[in-house]
Design a protein around this motif. Sequence first.
Motif, short mmCIF file in Angstrom:
data_model
loop_
_atom_site.label_atom_id
_atom_site.label_comp_id
_atom_site.label_asym_id
_atom_site.label_seq_id
_atom_site.Cartn_x
_atom_site.Cartn_y
_atom_site.Cartn_z
N ALA A 3 0.84 -1.20 0.00
CA ALA A 3 0.00 0.00 0.00
C ALA A 3 0.87 1.25 0.00
CB ALA A 3 -0.91 -0.01 1.22
N PHE A 4 1.97 1.17 0.75
CA PHE A 4 2.89 2.30 0.86
C PHE A 4 3.48 2.63 -0.50
CE2 PHE A 4 6.98 4.15 2.20
CZ PHE A 4 6.51 5.07 3.10
N ILE A 5 3.96 1.56 -1.20
CA ILE A 5 4.57 1.76 -2.51
C ILE A 5 3.53 2.26 -3.51
CG2 ILE A 5 5.71 0.55 -4.44
CD1 ILE A 5 6.91 -1.31 -2.24
N PHE A 6 2.34 1.68 -3.45
CA PHE A 6 1.27 2.10 -4.35
C PHE A 6 0.96 3.59 -4.16
CE2 PHE A 6 -3.30 2.81 -5.03
CZ PHE A 6 -3.37 2.48 -6.37
N LEU A 7 0.87 4.00 -2.90
CA LEU A 7 0.57 5.41 -2.62
C LEU A 7 1.69 6.31 -3.14
CD1 LEU A 7 -0.98 5.99 0.90
CD2 LEU A 7 -1.69 6.94 -1.27
N CYS A 8 2.94 5.88 -2.93
CA CYS A 8 4.08 6.69 -3.39
C CYS A 8 4.05 6.85 -4.90
CB CYS A 8 5.39 6.03 -2.97
SG CYS A 8 5.76 6.24 -1.24
N ILE A 9 3.79 5.73 -5.60
CA ILE A 9 3.80 5.79 -7.06
C ILE A 9 2.66 6.67 -7.57
CG2 ILE A 9 3.46 4.41 -9.15
CD1 ILE A 9 4.96 2.16 -7.73
N SER A 10 1.46 6.51 -6.97
CA SER A 10 0.35 7.33 -7.46
C SER A 10 0.59 8.80 -7.16
CB SER A 10 -0.97 6.85 -6.87
OG SER A 10 -0.91 6.79 -5.49
N LEU A 11 1.25 9.06 -6.02
CA LEU A 11 1.57 10.44 -5.68
C LEU A 11 2.55 11.03 -6.70
CD1 LEU A 11 1.27 12.73 -3.66
CD2 LEU A 11 3.11 11.74 -2.34
N LEU A 12 3.53 10.22 -7.06
CA LEU A 12 4.54 10.66 -8.02
C LEU A 12 3.91 10.96 -9.38
CD1 LEU A 12 7.59 10.73 -7.25
CD2 LEU A 12 7.87 8.87 -8.89
N ARG A 273 -7.90 5.78 8.25
CA ARG A 273 -8.26 4.81 9.28
C ARG A 273 -9.15 3.72 8.70
NH1 ARG A 273 -10.31 8.39 13.38
NH2 ARG A 273 -8.17 9.04 13.63
N ARG A 274 -10.04 4.13 7.76
CA ARG A 274 -10.97 3.14 7.18
C ARG A 274 -10.29 2.30 6.11
NH1 ARG A 274 -14.99 3.29 10.89
NH2 ARG A 274 -15.16 5.47 11.50
N ILE A 275 -9.46 2.93 5.30
CA ILE A 275 -8.84 2.18 4.21
C ILE A 275 -7.77 1.24 4.76
CG2 ILE A 275 -7.51 2.35 2.07
CD1 ILE A 275 -8.68 5.08 1.65
N PHE A 276 -6.93 1.75 5.67
CA PHE A 276 -5.82 0.94 6.18
C PHE A 276 -6.17 0.43 7.56
CE2 PHE A 276 -4.07 4.56 3.71
CZ PHE A 276 -3.78 3.85 2.57
N PHE A 277 -7.29 -0.31 7.64
CA PHE A 277 -7.73 -0.71 8.97
C PHE A 277 -7.10 -2.01 9.45
CE2 PHE A 277 -10.65 -2.74 6.11
CZ PHE A 277 -10.93 -3.95 6.70
N GLY A 283 1.72 -0.15 12.21
CA GLY A 283 2.95 0.61 12.41
C GLY A 283 3.11 1.77 11.44
N ILE A 284 2.67 1.55 10.18
CA ILE A 284 2.92 2.60 9.17
C ILE A 284 1.68 3.44 8.90
CG2 ILE A 284 4.87 1.50 8.01
CD1 ILE A 284 2.83 0.49 5.92
N ARG A 285 0.60 3.23 9.68
CA ARG A 285 -0.64 3.96 9.41
C ARG A 285 -0.45 5.48 9.40
NH1 ARG A 285 -4.58 1.75 13.02
NH2 ARG A 285 -4.61 -0.09 11.71
N PRO A 286 0.31 6.07 10.37
CA PRO A 286 0.48 7.52 10.31
C PRO A 286 1.20 7.98 9.04
CG PRO A 286 1.85 6.54 12.02
CD PRO A 286 0.89 5.49 11.59
N TRP A 287 2.15 7.19 8.53
CA TRP A 287 2.84 7.55 7.28
C TRP A 287 1.87 7.46 6.11
CZ3 TRP A 287 7.42 9.80 7.39
CH2 TRP A 287 8.25 9.58 8.50
N LEU A 288 1.08 6.39 6.08
CA LEU A 288 0.11 6.24 4.99
C LEU A 288 -0.88 7.39 5.02
CD1 LEU A 288 -0.56 2.42 5.24
CD2 LEU A 288 0.64 3.62 3.43
N ASN A 289 -1.28 7.76 6.25
CA ASN A 289 -2.22 8.87 6.42
C ASN A 289 -1.65 10.15 5.83
OD1 ASN A 289 -4.36 10.43 7.78
ND2 ASN A 289 -2.68 11.05 9.10
#
Lengths: 338, 252
Positions: A3-12, A273-277, A283-289
């Motif tokens: 999820a972290f990588i996916f978010l980074c790529i979509s952000l990029l 909170r809902r997506i990454f429940f 551990g990485i929820r605040p970063w994903l947020n």
Amino acid sequence: MRAFIFLCISLLLLCMLSLLSGPATTWSEVWNVLAGDSPAVEFWINNSSLFELRLAHVTLALCVGFALASGGRAMQLFLQNPLADPHIVGLSAGSTTLVLLCILLWPSFAATYFFDFIPAIWIAAFVGSALALVFVQLVFFGVVRRWGIASLALAGLLINAGCSALMMLIFARLSPAALSQVQAWTLGSIQPHSLSAVALLAPLMLFSGVVLIRFDTPLRMLSFGSEFAIANGVNVKRMRFVLLSSLMILCATTVCASGSVGFVGLLIPHLSRRIFFHDHFAGIRPWLNALLGATLLVLADLCSRTLTTPIELPVGVYTALLSTPFLFLVLFRQRSVQ
Amino acid sequence: MTHHANIQAEELVAHAHHLSLWSAERWILENVSFDLFQGAFCVLLGCNGAGKSSLLRVLAGVLPPSWRVVGRCEVLSEVPCNSGEMLSRGVSWLGQHQHVSEDMTVQEYLSLSGRSVLLPYDDEFSARCRADFAVDSLLGHRLSALSGGQWQRVRLVQALSIRAKLILLDEPDAALDERWRRVLWRVLFERRQAGAAVVVALHRHLEVQSFVSNWIGLEEGRLVFSEDRPGVYPRAFVERLFLEKSLTRPNG
């Protein structure tokens, strides 16, 4: 981690799209660049000033989203209140009001710079935010200490109410030209800044966001009440000091960059909170947020610059417009899963 | 005295001398004095509002900011503080209520507190504690979906997962059925055998009377009764406290 990588790529990808598009560019031109059409790419290489302007803009949007989302999560945990956001303790209102007051008192204030690149507005924003923080602490220690953490929200309520009244008064006294300049800013929209200014603002925003993310575990313990946190080894007084001082930096810098953008700090923590429940995100929820906040703000900023040209609507409008239906969908899906 | 057999030296764990507590409106505790030694199992008796929870809070250092402690109080030869150091000194506290605003799974909740534990965290010890209260089957549940008794078991595991020298529990048996209450008393008995001092505020004191070493009776903030002969049940005091009062003053 996926999820972290996916978010980074979509952000990029979003950032790249956002860099290319804007009111001065049509979608077909964007497409030509993306397709590798050489005259279109050359146009971009030659027009570096436009590119720099947009780079500054997108960087600011990214940092504001990052900071506001982590600030919102921290405040919701700290105040044990799902309706909290970074603006709830009134620090943003304090800095906005002081900036407006300065503009009213000295008409040339908006064009004043210290050391040629620090706008006077920024100094006013920091001072306003610090003054609001002092007031919050006074209220907390002097008047309603026995209410505990809830009194911080009460102090913020006082500041927000007082400042919005003051802002209305200032609006009434401003000249029409100045009014049109500041109105979009107070509603929350990314301001045009030079790259050197961004290089100063962005690290501060990221720093305050990262500090709040680093303190996520004690904050989550605080969400079970300060007694639980104290009994489990959290120094609540020090925690409050760290939280409020980084929130002060966060509010002052986001106000400098974009005014007070609404809804990001409120909706993104709920959305993440809902997506990454799942537990493995714990551990990485605040970063994903924070990343989700950055993504949403870049997207909202892209929308505000391209959808309604030539009028630029405040970014806050699009953040609400984008995140509300999404949050609704996520909530709805979770209900049907249960 | 049989329970004290395997404890070599009795160390003073908690000491209060003319301890009073002011809540900015009234005195919650007045002139309370007592000593607790290593291996003690102390039960606080008293009607609602007698100051049992407040006494536990004083010892745990979790008082509201405006409350003031007067007199001497020492826990493990230091004054209790609210800077979060009590845990690393070896004091574990379980409050009566706990507000849940951030919903998470039981696993996350337990790891949350485990992570910040400043004492050497013993995985085997906490795993045994989880097994005692059969919490392993609840790890994937969300806190909001737990029943009252399940939530209480999770909280107990959280509070008992560390090797504390002083265990302070405020109505730990609330919402537990008889089976889990038996488990709880067994676990507390084991902790005490291992050298910890246990202080509990209880209403169901009859279930534990056989292994209580200290009884402390509170009435409107004053210490009105204290018994530290192991195995002696303060029947007269308990009857005066709970039975007669409820018969003579139904509204009181």
